[in-house]
Design an enzyme around this catalytic site. Sequence first.
Site, PDB file in Angstrom:
ATOM      1  N   HIS A 136       0.841  -1.195   0.000  1.00 13.10           N
ATOM      2  CA  HIS A 136       0.000   0.000   0.000  1.00 13.10           C
ATOM      3  C   HIS A 136       0.876   1.245   0.000  1.00 13.10           C
ATOM      4  O   HIS A 136       1.774   1.377   0.813  1.00 13.10           O
ATOM      5  CB  HIS A 136      -0.916  -0.010   1.229  1.00 13.10           C
ATOM      6  N   ASP A 159      -4.889   3.871  -4.617  1.00 17.60           N
ATOM      7  CA  ASP A 159      -4.894   4.284  -3.216  1.00 17.60           C
ATOM      8  C   ASP A 159      -6.089   5.194  -2.913  1.00 17.60           C
ATOM      9  O   ASP A 159      -6.278   6.219  -3.567  1.00 17.60           O
ATOM     10  CB  ASP A 159      -3.578   5.007  -2.902  1.00 17.60           C
ATOM     11  N   MET A 200       2.201  13.053 -16.512  1.00 18.68           N
ATOM     12  CA  MET A 200       3.197  14.058 -16.875  1.00 18.68           C
ATOM     13  C   MET A 200       2.559  15.142 -17.743  1.00 18.68           C
ATOM     14  O   MET A 200       1.951  14.851 -18.769  1.00 18.68           O
ATOM     15  CB  MET A 200       4.356  13.420 -17.642  1.00 18.68           C
ATOM     16  N   TYR A 227       9.827  13.318 -13.032  1.00 17.02           N
ATOM     17  CA  TYR A 227      11.135  12.643 -13.012  1.00 17.02           C
ATOM     18  C   TYR A 227      11.606  12.396 -11.582  1.00 17.02           C
ATOM     19  O   TYR A 227      12.126  11.332 -11.265  1.00 17.02           O
ATOM     20  CB  TYR A 227      12.181  13.455 -13.762  1.00 17.02           C
ATOM     21  N   TYR A 273       4.111  12.698 -24.049  1.00 16.28           N
ATOM     22  CA  TYR A 273       3.677  12.912 -22.664  1.00 16.28           C
ATOM     23  C   TYR A 273       2.718  11.816 -22.200  1.00 16.28           C
ATOM     24  O   TYR A 273       1.733  12.076 -21.514  1.00 16.28           O
ATOM     25  CB  TYR A 273       3.060  14.304 -22.488  1.00 16.28           C
TER      26      TYR A 273
END
Length: 142
Positions: free
Chosen positions: A15, A63, A73, A114, A132
Amino acid sequence: MLSPELLKVLAEMGHGDTLVIGDANFAAAAHAKRGNNEGILIRCDGIKATEIMDAILTILPLDQFVEDPVLIMDKDEMHKDLECPVWDEFKKIVGKHDERGEKACRMISRGEFYTRAQNAYCVVATTETAYYACTILQKGCL
């Protein structure tokens, strides 16, 4: 599409761990390396980022303890006019697997992406050619 190696890594993740899905231009091997340690790199040659995201999300819950477990991105300023229809595909896939839909997604700068990618549990390299087309998924509870 989910190789035995990828299934093993998804099972090992706990998790809150994150997984990067990188496009063909993403420096996947470099980002999988952390300091002097070798990180986990999984190659998914011949597979698009959208395809592997959809397959992963069939077994990996996102989550619920964070607002945006999917990070995408964002474009650099120099590409501000570049169309990125892959983003809509990512959000549609997330909506198919998570009741929050696109609200579970957040755009982050390339630099921040990044930095976060270097701390990911695993980097999945695809041969996606859309620009992207990189995402980070945060694993939830089973």
